[in-house]
Design a protein around this motif. Sequence first.
Motif, short mmCIF file in Angstrom:
data_model
loop_
_atom_site.label_atom_id
_atom_site.label_comp_id
_atom_site.label_asym_id
_atom_site.label_seq_id
_atom_site.Cartn_x
_atom_site.Cartn_y
_atom_site.Cartn_z
N GLY B 133 37.29 31.98 35.99
CA GLY B 133 38.61 31.87 35.40
C GLY B 133 39.60 32.78 36.10
N ILE B 134 39.20 34.03 36.27
CA ILE B 134 40.11 35.02 36.86
C ILE B 134 40.33 34.74 38.34
N MET B 135 39.23 34.39 39.04
CA MET B 135 39.34 34.15 40.48
C MET B 135 40.24 32.95 40.76
N LEU B 136 40.02 31.87 40.00
CA LEU B 136 40.83 30.66 40.22
C LEU B 136 42.28 30.93 39.86
N ALA B 137 42.50 31.73 38.81
CA ALA B 137 43.89 32.05 38.46
C ALA B 137 44.55 32.80 39.59
N GLY B 138 43.83 33.75 40.18
CA GLY B 138 44.37 34.52 41.29
C GLY B 138 44.64 33.65 42.50
N TRP B 139 43.74 32.71 42.75
CA TRP B 139 43.87 31.85 43.92
C TRP B 139 44.93 30.77 43.69
N LEU B 147 46.42 37.07 44.14
CA LEU B 147 45.28 36.91 45.05
C LEU B 147 44.51 38.22 45.11
N LEU B 148 45.22 39.33 45.28
CA LEU B 148 44.54 40.62 45.33
C LEU B 148 43.80 40.89 44.02
N GLY B 149 44.45 40.53 42.91
CA GLY B 149 43.80 40.72 41.61
C GLY B 149 42.54 39.89 41.49
N GLY B 150 42.62 38.64 41.94
CA GLY B 150 41.45 37.77 41.89
C GLY B 150 40.32 38.28 42.76
N LEU B 151 40.70 38.78 43.97
CA LEU B 151 39.67 39.35 44.87
C LEU B 151 38.98 40.53 44.21
N ARG B 152 39.79 41.40 43.63
CA ARG B 152 39.22 42.57 42.98
C ARG B 152 38.30 42.16 41.85
N ALA B 153 38.76 41.17 41.05
CA ALA B 153 37.98 40.76 39.90
C ALA B 153 36.62 40.23 40.34
N SER B 154 36.63 39.37 41.38
CA SER B 154 35.35 38.78 41.76
C SER B 154 34.41 39.86 42.29
N ALA B 155 34.93 40.76 43.13
CA ALA B 155 34.07 41.80 43.67
C ALA B 155 33.53 42.69 42.56
N GLN B 156 34.41 43.06 41.65
CA GLN B 156 34.03 43.99 40.59
C GLN B 156 33.03 43.37 39.62
N MET B 157 33.30 42.15 39.19
CA MET B 157 32.44 41.56 38.17
C MET B 157 31.07 41.23 38.73
N ILE B 158 31.03 40.80 40.00
CA ILE B 158 29.72 40.49 40.58
C ILE B 158 28.92 41.78 40.77
N SER B 159 29.59 42.85 41.19
CA SER B 159 28.87 44.10 41.40
C SER B 159 28.30 44.64 40.10
N TYR B 160 29.11 44.57 39.05
CA TYR B 160 28.65 45.20 37.81
C TYR B 160 27.72 44.31 37.01
N GLU B 161 27.68 43.02 37.36
CA GLU B 161 26.75 42.13 36.68
C GLU B 161 25.30 42.56 36.95
N LEU B 162 25.06 43.06 38.17
CA LEU B 162 23.70 43.50 38.52
C LEU B 162 23.25 44.61 37.59
N THR B 163 24.11 45.62 37.44
CA THR B 163 23.76 46.74 36.57
C THR B 163 23.62 46.26 35.14
N LEU B 164 24.53 45.38 34.74
CA LEU B 164 24.52 44.87 33.36
C LEU B 164 23.17 44.21 33.07
#
Lengths: 371, 415
Positions: B133-139, B147-164
């Motif tokens: 949702g966030i990435m597509l909104a940014g794109w 776009l920068l917000g979407g990039l950040r969101a995808s990087a951040q959420m994927i990284s923290y999903e592992l720990t989660l």
Amino acid sequence: MTIQSQEMLLNMGPQHPSTHGVIRFVVKTDGEVMSEAMPDVGYLHRSIEKIGEICDYNGFMPYTDRADYLSAMNANQGYAMVVEKLLGLEVPRRAEFLRVIAAEFNRIISHLLSVGALAMDVGAATPFIHALKEREKVNDLMEALCGQRLTYNYVRIGGVSYDMPPNFSERCLDFLDRFEPQWDEFERLVSANKIFIERLSKVGTISREDAIAYNLVGPNLRASGVDYDLRRDIPYSIYPELDFKVIVGHGEQGEVGDSFDRYIVRVREIRESIKILRQCFSRIPEGDILAKMPKVLKPPVGEAYVRTESSRGDMGYYLISDGSAKAFRLRIRTGSFTGMAIIQKISQGMMIADLVTLIASLDVVAPEIDR
Amino acid sequence: MLIIVLKIIIPFLVIMQLLPLLIWLERKGAAYIQDRRGPNRAAILGVRLGGVVHSLADVVKLIFKEDIFPTNANKFIYTIAPFIAMAVACVTFAVIPWASPLEWKGSAFSLQAVDLNVGILYIFAIGSMGVYGIMLAGWGSNNKYSLLGGLRASAQMISYELTLSLSVVGVLIFAGSLELNTIVQNQGSNLLSWNVIRQPLGCLLFVVSAFAETNRLPFDLPEAEAELVAGYHVEYSSLKFALFFMAEYANMIVASALIATLFFGGWQVPFVSTETLRTYAQPIAYYSVLGLGLFSVAAGWFLVRRKHKVVYHDARDYETKVLGFPALLVGLALIAGQILYGPLPLGETGSQVAAAAFQFGAFLAKILFFCWVFIWVRWTLPRFRYDQLMKLGWRVMLPLALLNVVVTAGIYLWF
């Protein structure tokens, strides 16, 4: 298949939440890391210097408020001093004390706003509101003193416009007593915060040499380790009689001259201003507040330059008089302009989030850049 | 069939009712943290409810705003993004158990929309859809800040999903199941056997990652107001913005519910087990209704007795009376009913339902508490920088999560 890549040109401003006024940056960026941020000034140019050649001397005083509306008293004082220097006028002692009281209060609220906005720009909204809350209280005091809350127009050539209202010094001392513990609390909330320190330390470091070469002034210069304060080194008004310390950055959370140093210098200067104010209130003499003056001011032919330590550093007024009732040429030199100039050099290779921190920590204020 | 529909609709309605309450809580909480009053003006016929009505005013405002399409935006992606964000947040709720399963005619009747035996996996699978949702909104909005917000969101959420995901493994080892209801039942009603005690590190890691997953401060980089203006939703207006806004709070509720379920005993009432609740359902119901009545009377009396102040010169001046008298009357009616008719016989099913209602209340209280923690943190801490965020995620949290898994597994095998 080859993937093409190119630098992104990001237009930051003139309307942007963190440029604090109409400042524009053209940012060349590769994702999060940017290669350069080019400042673009001139969006708030109001020809104040030219207006100074059209108005008579007393009539120009309200315009000096607008030259730096966050620190109007200091701007008032500089202009009054340059005209007095040309006229060879002696200002009553009580008026000098009142000017210093007003100027130091103004320094406090200007630094409050700067520090609060810096906290806001790294993402913490609460310190900003707490700082503004204290600022409102000072605004109330200033309103009692001169009837205005932002553009004071308090200082007159030859003195000040109004004397202190009854109970003013008690009110002010009461405020200072309450403000100091509040400020301790603010420091506990912000200055010791790990995330806040990480965001500020080693970000936008300005070396001592660069600071001098780029002509940085005021807190920004002192944060880079240069021990220089006009109030002490080229004293004016009653500052030689007052006891205060000049705060210099030591790089306690990283390097000398980083954003944290600029922040902490402002935080501590507020405490020094409180010290100055307490001394002023205990020593203020009785007497006139305005020197005897002719109705129309006609300074003798000549030129004068006066430097004062404004909230954003060395604020200079250069005035040429041709003997008439209007100035021949007026030039204002302000601290934010040079602060703006150094951003292009320091911002190379920074992250976008750090650019915001750098702008806020340099305390560049749009009206002061353009005038 | 009706039961299935109800099971789907009720959790959804609960979220939708919690949303305005949370928005109110955020505004009021922020206001009191910042030494302000917060919203207290919007009123319907003079009733303000301490600012809750303001959320309603917001909804009306957002509905009537112009719905803007940026000229160069990709219409399809731009439109679908907020729906994905909101839908994903709501769908996650399907597997969260609200109370202990009812036993009816020999078969268990679970109080959750879907009783999946891979509940946790479902949550992670759906939760990771949220980034779309966030990435597509940014794109899709064709704006550099988005776009920068979407990039950040995808990087951040994927990284923290592992720990989660990794921080939950310890919990799964203890429970021996991926089913959320089993995890809750396994924790028991004793505070000391909750997973927050058994898995303190796992709990901490999960809470921090949940903050990152919901894009709340100190991890709100995708919408970082200072540098990216509003990040991924900078181009959105009207109801599309409202969907993003609601999705943020819905995500908060989901994250709070997950924290409560996985680490704080879910629907378990502290120190009172389901059996005890069912056995003593009658007196518990009796005294809680009595207590509710007394509280209502006290609140009503407090409001009615307040000095009448003429401030607004309209219906708002009578708000305390308008709210106070009904509260007083309802409270008196409850007390009178309880005293007159005494403890009503509940029967087998009735006591089960009463116990479930009580557990549901406990669960809701836990959710609201963690939502408050989210709000509290947001108005206290500054934001991380992008590289600091990544460093924290990959160099600190992920190794710690792995360590937690290894140590938990070791302890479990040893004993």
